[in-house]
Design an enzyme around this catalytic site. Sequence first.
Site, PDB file in Angstrom:
ATOM      1  N   CYS A   1      19.861  26.204  62.239  1.00  3.94           N
ATOM      2  CA  CYS A   1      18.909  27.300  62.046  1.00  3.94           C
ATOM      3  C   CYS A   1      17.478  26.834  61.762  1.00  3.94           C
ATOM      4  CB  CYS A   1      19.428  28.221  60.937  1.00  3.94           C
ATOM      5  SG  CYS A   1      18.736  29.899  60.969  1.00  3.94           S
TER       6      CYS A   1
ATOM      7  N   LYS B   1      22.828  20.918  56.203  1.00  5.20           N
ATOM      8  CA  LYS B   1      21.523  21.422  56.621  1.00  5.20           C
ATOM      9  C   LYS B   1      20.412  20.811  55.771  1.00  5.20           C
ATOM     10  CE  LYS B   1      19.161  25.898  57.300  1.00  5.20           C
ATOM     11  NZ  LYS B   1      19.328  27.365  57.080  1.00  5.20           N
TER      12      LYS B   1
ATOM     13  N   GLU C   1      26.071  29.876  62.347  1.00  3.50           N
ATOM     14  CA  GLU C   1      25.866  29.661  60.921  1.00  3.50           C
ATOM     15  C   GLU C   1      26.568  30.765  60.132  1.00  3.50           C
ATOM     16  OE1 GLU C   1      22.108  28.632  57.966  1.00  3.50           O
ATOM     17  OE2 GLU C   1      21.772  29.974  59.676  1.00  3.50           O
TER      18      GLU C   1
END
Length: 276
Positions: free
Chosen positions: A163, A118, A40
Amino acid sequence: MKLAAIQMVSGVERDANLLRARALLETAARQGAELAVLPEYFCLLGRHEGDKLALRETPGQGPIQDFLAQAARELQLWIVGGTLPLDGGGPTGDEAPRAYNSTLVYAPDGAQAAHYDKIHLFRFDNGRESYDEARTLRPGSRPVTFELPSRDGHRWRVGLSVCYDLRFPELYRAYAQAGAELLLVPSAFTHTTGQAHWELLLRARAVENLAFVAAAAQGGVHENGRRTWGHSMLVDPWGRVLGVQPEGEAVVLAELDAALLHACRQQLPALEHRVL
């Protein structure tokens, strides 16, 4: 298929980060990887939360996207471009600019094969550290998979996440239902939350979905003073850790065996036993 999870300690200068990413991708290619996953924000961990907005690109054009496409083509690699900021619109009225935290996948011919934004935006405040991604980001809205035909003839179905998504098992169950065999998690976990939960969550996602999990992470103390957990990790469908790097730059390699995956799913057909 040999997979490389690339760990970085990205700094505040985009071009310097791209140079380090290219060197690590070259290492992965030399060592026989077919798929390389960057972490990321491989392109920038700025001094301030809003620094990423200055680097945001329009989908389909920009120096970071050009870098990924060129590297995939020249190195003949499938490359998962960790995340980079893509334009999320604004300002309109009193609304501040926003970006999507986006994962882009490039095939060995340099063509973009997948784009995932995301979905879950991180917020954390323990009185000493405070993060709130919603101040600068827009959330994505849809899961994304892509198909990767490997040199051994197997066509891998791959699910994308980033994440904080790791804490939401329903996303990965949706991928398993869609046939995903490999789950990717480029990340920049904080040292605090990573120390507590990182390995536990990665192995759980692998076991409950009988899938390989590959997590490429930021790992170390960055120019901006932030410390990320690292521990880039590859996990097999039985929950065994195939490779890990605690901190610092590294290329973590592992061989993904489709026959092992199918054997695990045949011997323990838990995905077929779902009731709810």
